[in-house]
Design a protein around this motif. Structure first.
Motif, PDB file in Angstrom:
ATOM      1  N   LYS A 144    -118.251 -61.737 -24.348  1.00 60.21           N
ATOM      2  CA  LYS A 144    -117.795 -60.914 -25.721  1.00 60.21           C
ATOM      3  C   LYS A 144    -116.463 -60.592 -25.916  1.00 60.21           C
ATOM      4  CE  LYS A 144    -122.422 -58.604 -25.458  1.00 60.21           C
ATOM      5  NZ  LYS A 144    -123.191 -57.259 -25.526  1.00 60.21           N
ATOM      6  N   GLU A 145    -115.886 -61.084 -27.078  1.00 56.85           N
ATOM      7  CA  GLU A 145    -114.639 -60.785 -27.041  1.00 56.85           C
ATOM      8  C   GLU A 145    -113.893 -59.533 -27.319  1.00 56.85           C
ATOM      9  OE1 GLU A 145    -111.049 -62.699 -27.695  1.00 56.85           O
ATOM     10  OE2 GLU A 145    -113.190 -63.735 -27.466  1.00 56.85           O
ATOM     11  N   ASP A 146    -114.657 -58.497 -27.889  1.00 50.17           N
ATOM     12  CA  ASP A 146    -114.177 -57.246 -27.871  1.00 50.17           C
ATOM     13  C   ASP A 146    -114.374 -56.559 -26.318  1.00 50.17           C
ATOM     14  OD1 ASP A 146    -116.888 -57.392 -27.708  1.00 50.17           O
ATOM     15  OD2 ASP A 146    -117.171 -55.472 -28.797  1.00 50.17           O
ATOM     16  N   LEU A 159    -113.772 -58.245 -23.609  1.00 49.58           N
ATOM     17  CA  LEU A 159    -112.466 -58.851 -22.916  1.00 49.58           C
ATOM     18  C   LEU A 159    -111.263 -58.362 -23.334  1.00 49.58           C
ATOM     19  CD1 LEU A 159    -113.656 -62.695 -23.143  1.00 49.58           C
ATOM     20  CD2 LEU A 159    -113.513 -61.224 -21.008  1.00 49.58           C
ATOM     21  N   LYS A 160    -110.964 -57.864 -24.646  1.00 51.06           N
ATOM     22  CA  LYS A 160    -109.731 -57.295 -25.243  1.00 51.06           C
ATOM     23  C   LYS A 160    -109.910 -55.682 -24.737  1.00 51.06           C
ATOM     24  CE  LYS A 160    -109.522 -59.911 -29.629  1.00 51.06           C
ATOM     25  NZ  LYS A 160    -109.454 -59.663 -31.073  1.00 51.06           N
ATOM     26  N   ARG A 161    -110.892 -55.075 -24.516  1.00 50.79           N
ATOM     27  CA  ARG A 161    -110.842 -53.746 -23.985  1.00 50.79           C
ATOM     28  C   ARG A 161    -110.557 -53.935 -22.608  1.00 50.79           C
ATOM     29  NH1 ARG A 161    -114.846 -51.146 -21.707  1.00 50.79           N
ATOM     30  NH2 ARG A 161    -116.600 -52.666 -22.186  1.00 50.79           N
ATOM     31  N   THR A 216    -108.528 -55.943 -21.004  1.00 51.87           N
ATOM     32  CA  THR A 216    -107.258 -56.386 -21.018  1.00 51.87           C
ATOM     33  C   THR A 216    -106.489 -55.270 -21.164  1.00 51.87           C
ATOM     34  OG1 THR A 216    -107.680 -58.758 -21.634  1.00 51.87           O
ATOM     35  CG2 THR A 216    -105.537 -57.985 -22.001  1.00 51.87           C
ATOM     36  N   LEU A 217    -106.745 -54.422 -22.334  1.00 58.99           N
ATOM     37  CA  LEU A 217    -105.852 -53.235 -22.816  1.00 58.99           C
ATOM     38  C   LEU A 217    -106.118 -52.373 -21.417  1.00 58.99           C
ATOM     39  CD1 LEU A 217    -104.362 -51.775 -24.558  1.00 58.99           C
ATOM     40  CD2 LEU A 217    -106.633 -51.111 -25.826  1.00 58.99           C
ATOM     41  N   ARG A 253    -103.687 -53.357 -18.621  1.00 58.46           N
ATOM     42  CA  ARG A 253    -102.247 -53.314 -18.785  1.00 58.46           C
ATOM     43  C   ARG A 253    -101.949 -51.776 -19.000  1.00 58.46           C
ATOM     44  NH1 ARG A 253    -101.691 -57.344 -24.174  1.00 58.46           N
ATOM     45  NH2 ARG A 253    -101.872 -59.389 -23.023  1.00 58.46           N
ATOM     46  N   SER A 295    -110.923 -50.358 -15.086  1.00 59.78           N
ATOM     47  CA  SER A 295    -110.227 -51.396 -15.487  1.00 59.78           C
ATOM     48  C   SER A 295    -111.121 -52.858 -14.859  1.00 59.78           C
ATOM     49  CB  SER A 295    -108.974 -51.395 -14.878  1.00 59.78           C
ATOM     50  OG  SER A 295    -108.231 -50.280 -15.610  1.00 59.78           O
TER      51      SER A 295
END
Length: 309
Positions: free
Chosen positions: A243-245, A247-249, A251-252, A255, A277
């Motif tokens: 799920k793209e959302d 994976l973005k979460r 990643t954020l 970081r 994380s």
């Protein structure tokens, strides 16, 4: 128990009706179970109040079989579980029987928890609810209700899942139970079987500590036939995330964690942020404590190097 029963039969012969022998036998079983652990001056350490209540249900059911049918006794157990959970039991409705069985499996005696279970059950898609009800309502007694499902460690699984409210809870628990039933039925059902036996021990262990980045009910699993005839459910702990959302979460969050480490975040706070994380850390069960500690040690080594410790 066999020796005690034989002695009881000889000493009570002629004084007791033969139908009473079963009661003597169950009494002997109760004594043996009570003495199965170390004793104290306060009595049996094994036969707690909760265990006695469970034993009493089984004892009364067995004694009732002297006069009533298997179906009547089984229905009385379902009715008792439904009443303890705070909802009405209708033996003529599959959904009512299925819900009562879920309450029985989870040993729910709190009406509030019963309400949560009932709400989760009713919130299922209609086809899902009908299918699960068909599986759980089948008792293997009625020729038209076969095969039935028998769950080893079913209570442990549901209790662990319900206790993990944040990541699992009742909705996810009954949805994955539906998937398990469907796959077991498709893989192992044949006309000669009146009972499909499923072992949920590993699923229970996984549910207790689950904090995955995907929903629990979407977790993949495998089935393996054990030597004693059970279909063992084996969770696939490395869950693929596409799920793209999500994976973005992640990643954020990684970081943010890295930036906090560079800014001198405290070690305690660092360890608290790690599971959020890196959800993979939740995949280590109690049997993998060594690997769990080694992984945390490696991550802490990076933290100590960055902070010159």
């Amino acid at each position: 128990v066999k020796t005690m029963l034989t002695a009881s039969r000889k000493s009570l012969s002629g004084l007791m009706d033969k139908t009473k022998y079963l009661g003597v036998f169950l009494y002997c079983v109760f004594i043996e179970m009570s003495a199965s652990r170390s004793q104290s001056l306060e009595g049996s350490l094994y036969m707690t109040e909760d265990r006695w209540k469970e034993f009493e249900v089984g004892k009364n059911a067995i004694l009732r079989l002297e006069e009533d049918s298997e179906q009547a006794v089984y229905d009385s157990i379902l009715a008792r579980s439904a009443q303890a959970a705070g909802f009405t039991f209708d033996g003529n409705k599959r959904e009512s029987r299925a819900l009562a069985r879920l309450a029985c499996m989870a040993n729910i005696t709190d009406p509030e928890k019963g309400r949560q279970l009932e709400e989760s059950f009713n919130e299922m898609e209609e086809d899902q609810r009908v299918t699960l009800s068909t599986y759980l309502a089948a008792d293997g007694i009625n020729p038209n209700q076969k095969p039935a499902f028998a769950f080893q460690d079913g209570r442990l699984f549901l209790q662990k899942a319900l206790a993990n409210e944040q990541s699992v809870g009742p909705s996810a628990a009954i949805l994955i139970l539906l998937k398990v039933c469907q796959e077991v039925y498709e893989k192992y059902n044949d006309k000669s079987k009146s009972l499909l036996m499923v072992k949920l021990s590993r699923l229970a262990t996984f549910a207790a500590d689950f904090q995955g980045s995907v929903t629990f009910q979407d977790m993949p699993f495998a089935l393996e036939m054990t030597s004693d005839g059970y279909a063992l459910v084996i969770p696939k702990v490395w869950i693929p995330v596409s799920k793209e959302d999500v994976l973005k979460r992640l990643t954020l969050q990684c970081r943010t964690l890295a930036q906090n480490v560079m800014n001198g975040i405290g070690e305690k706070r660092f360890k608290t942020m790690l599971p959020k994380s890196f959800p993979e850390l939740a995949y280590f069960g109690s049997s993998h404590a060594k690997q769990h500690d080694q992984t945390y040690g490696a991550l802490l080594s990076v933290y100590w190097l960055v902070n010159d410790q």
